[in-house]
Scaffold this active site. Structure first.
Site, short mmCIF file in Angstrom:
data_model
loop_
_atom_site.label_atom_id
_atom_site.label_comp_id
_atom_site.label_asym_id
_atom_site.label_seq_id
_atom_site.Cartn_x
_atom_site.Cartn_y
_atom_site.Cartn_z
CG ASP A 46 -2.23 -0.59 1.04
OD1 ASP A 46 -2.51 -0.98 -0.10
OD2 ASP A 46 -2.98 -0.71 2.02
CE LYS A 68 5.03 4.05 -8.64
NZ LYS A 68 6.26 3.45 -8.14
CG MET A 183 -8.07 8.85 5.94
SD MET A 183 -9.13 7.56 5.26
CE MET A 183 -9.82 6.87 6.76
#
Ligand code: SAH
Length: 260
Positions: A46, A68, A183
């Site tokens: 990750d 990616k 977050m």
């Protein structure tokens, strides 16, 4: 010999190990996590996982950076699950290296379910979660004897009042626990605003710790009223952990920066 229902679907498969990799410093990977990486044929890594830990894998191990993978809306998790299962079914030892703890905002259980559905043996190795580790690295305890008897960890991914939000900010404001927000850099103005509107004290100490466990780690301090602006002015970006509560003033740096 006939096929019986109690025969494992795929006998002898090495399977998948979900490794919680901690907040980014390879020294914060557990011993069990390191052992799993050392035996891996394939690593699925990750974005926030400790990439340096991949160097512990055998030289011929395949490392796949899942950040990616070609993206489309909602397809990434599906692709990760498929890759994980495909490699395991081909007889390879797969390590799924995740950031923090895979079961704290980590979708780890979705990956466990994908393995179980495919008949692939799966093991979970917990990790050091950024929710407690990143504050700790900045000197902030999430509890404090005699003052704070708990902490709530929330995702700030969607702001208060958003249709997808399931959080009760009035309850959080009144809970008397430390609030840890993951977050939540972009939504910090909305979150602090909702807590203030719900009656949380404007003087409540607050801190934001960015890039924890890396040489770039930095922390800013303020109050519930000022922290969003202080973080913005300091150009704080993700990843960062916000701590709201009296404990934020206990960090040695809190008093020297004079944020509140
Ligand atoms: N499973 C992870 C959390 C995944 S959500 C865990 O247990 O830590 C991703 C959020 O975690 C980021 O947006 C940030 O809020 C936090 N985070 C993860 N690593 C971090 C780090 N090194 N420094 C600061 N915050 C981090």
């Amino acid at each position: 010999m006939g096929h019986s229902t109690d025969t494992p679907v795929v006998a002898g498969l090495p399977g998948v190990v979900l490794v919680g990799g901690g907040p980014g410093d390879p020294d914060l990977v557990t011993v069990a996590g390191r052992r799993a990486v050392e035996l891996a044929d394939v690593l699925l890594v990750d974005h926030l996982a400790p990439a340096e830990a991949c160097s512990w894998a055998p030289d011929d191990a395949v490392v796949i950076d899942v950040a990616k993978l070609p993206r489309g809306p909602g397809t990434t998790q599906k692709q990760i699950n498929e890759l994980m299962v495909e490699h395991a079914l081909a007889g390879r030892r797969v390590v799924r290296l995740k950031g923090g703890d895979g079961f704290v905002f980590g979708r780890g259980v979705e990956e466990v379910r994908a393995c179980v559905e495919a008949g692939v043996p799966v093991q979970v190795i917990p990790g050091v979660t950024s929710a407690t580790a990143v504050p700790a690295l900045a000197g902030i305890p999430v509890t404090h004897r005699g003052t704070v008897q708990g902490f709530s960890v929330i995702s700030g991914h969607v702001p208060p009042g958003h249709p997808d939000s399931t959080l009760d900010y009035a309850a959080l404001a009144a809970a008397g626990t430390t609030l840890v927000v993951l977050m939540g850099v972009q939504t910090l103005p909305a979150i602090s605003g909702a807590l203030l509107a719900a009656g949380m004290s404007p003087d409540t100490p607050a801190a934001v710790v960015a890039d924890g466990a890396s040489p770039e780690q930095r922390a800013v301090f303020g109050t519930l009223t000022t922290i969003a602006e202080i973080a913005a002015r300091a150009a704080i970006t993700a990843p960062a952990v916000t701590v709201i509560g009296d404990v934020a003033s206990l960090a040695p740096a809190a008093s020297s920066t004079g944020g509140h």
